[in-house]
Design a protein around this motif. Structure first.
Motif, mmCIF file in Angstrom:
data_model
loop_
_atom_site.group_PDB
_atom_site.id
_atom_site.type_symbol
_atom_site.label_atom_id
_atom_site.label_comp_id
_atom_site.label_asym_id
_atom_site.label_seq_id
_atom_site.Cartn_x
_atom_site.Cartn_y
_atom_site.Cartn_z
ATOM 1 N N LEU A 214 0.997 5.310 5.025
ATOM 2 C CA LEU A 214 0.682 3.874 4.957
ATOM 3 C C LEU A 214 -0.816 3.663 4.762
ATOM 4 O O LEU A 214 -1.236 2.812 3.974
ATOM 5 N N GLU A 215 -1.624 4.452 5.488
ATOM 6 C CA GLU A 215 -3.082 4.355 5.332
ATOM 7 C C GLU A 215 -3.491 4.632 3.884
ATOM 8 O O GLU A 215 -4.302 3.892 3.312
ATOM 9 N N LEU A 216 -2.936 5.674 3.304
ATOM 10 C CA LEU A 216 -3.303 6.044 1.935
ATOM 11 C C LEU A 216 -3.015 4.924 0.942
ATOM 12 O O LEU A 216 -3.796 4.680 0.030
ATOM 13 N N HIS A 217 -1.918 4.224 1.145
ATOM 14 C CA HIS A 217 -1.508 3.203 0.186
ATOM 15 C C HIS A 217 -2.017 1.801 0.500
ATOM 16 O O HIS A 217 -2.266 1.019 -0.422
ATOM 17 N N PHE A 218 -2.144 1.471 1.778
ATOM 18 C CA PHE A 218 -2.447 0.092 2.138
ATOM 19 C C PHE A 218 -3.807 -0.102 2.809
ATOM 20 O O PHE A 218 -4.272 -1.237 2.924
ATOM 21 N N ALA B 124 -1.770 -5.648 4.861
ATOM 22 C CA ALA B 124 -2.463 -4.766 5.804
ATOM 23 C C ALA B 124 -3.900 -5.224 6.060
ATOM 24 O O ALA B 124 -4.475 -4.917 7.090
ATOM 25 N N TYR B 125 -4.489 -5.958 5.135
ATOM 26 C CA TYR B 125 -5.870 -6.433 5.253
ATOM 27 C C TYR B 125 -6.838 -5.303 5.608
ATOM 28 O O TYR B 125 -7.694 -5.438 6.473
ATOM 29 N N GLY B 126 -6.657 -4.159 4.953
ATOM 30 C CA GLY B 126 -7.603 -3.068 5.108
ATOM 31 C C GLY B 126 -7.409 -2.164 6.298
ATOM 32 O O GLY B 126 -8.162 -1.217 6.488
ATOM 33 N N GLU C 49 1.556 -4.614 14.145
ATOM 34 C CA GLU C 49 2.219 -5.782 13.571
ATOM 35 C C GLU C 49 2.619 -5.523 12.117
ATOM 36 O O GLU C 49 3.710 -5.896 11.685
ATOM 37 N N PHE C 50 1.716 -4.891 11.345
ATOM 38 C CA PHE C 50 2.015 -4.576 9.948
ATOM 39 C C PHE C 50 3.229 -3.655 9.855
ATOM 40 O O PHE C 50 4.154 -3.894 9.075
ATOM 41 N N VAL C 51 3.239 -2.594 10.646
ATOM 42 C CA VAL C 51 4.335 -1.622 10.615
ATOM 43 C C VAL C 51 5.631 -2.273 11.102
ATOM 44 O O VAL C 51 6.705 -2.081 10.504
ATOM 45 N N SER C 52 5.558 -3.066 12.151
ATOM 46 C CA SER C 52 6.735 -3.753 12.669
ATOM 47 C C SER C 52 7.346 -4.665 11.605
ATOM 48 O O SER C 52 8.559 -4.640 11.373
#
Length: 127
Positions: A29-33, A81-83, A88-91
């Motif tokens: 998720l970090e890599l993409h968002f 994701a706002y960086g 909350e994003f994952v949920s």
């Protein structure tokens, strides 16, 4: 060696293996968002707890599939994701996936509580 791709997270008994896969999922998720921001250890622990309690009926494969659907714009248009990756994003991502899955199963007249793996259901949908 057991293939855990379609095994529900709650049915994987190796706790360290679960944690490793959740960490890899968050890393993806970090890599993409949020490529410029590493997820804080406390947030990572919170995400891990959330997945192990709230989303434990998903498989490891489904975690990655939810990420792919998000990247392709199939789910979660409003969820940003706002960086940085947050609980909350994952949920919201995983809730959007569960809703997408429920609708896809209904659309294709597949039983929602079917014992077959999600991989089988997704293959039926895509054919």
């Amino acid at each position: 060696k057991q293939n855990l791709d379609n095994t529900k997270i709650m049915n994987i008994h190796d706790v360290e293996l679960k944690k490793t896969h959740i960490a890899l999922f968050v890393y993806e998720l970090e890599l993409h968002f949020a490529p410029d921001k590493k997820t804080d250890v406390l947030i990572m622990q919170d995400i891990e707890k959330m997945i192990l309690s709230v989303f434990k009926t998903l498989s490891l494969n489904e975690l990655y599939y939810a990420s792919r659907l998000k990247r392709y714009g199939e789910i979660g248009g409003e969820n940003k994701a706002y960086g940085r990756i947050t609980t909350e994003f994952v949920s919201q991502l995983l809730m959007d996936y569960k809703n997408w899955k429920r609708e896809a199963l209904k659309k294709h007249n597949l039983p929602i509580a079917k014992k077959a793996s999600i991989g089988t259901a997704i293959n039926n949908i895509s054919n």
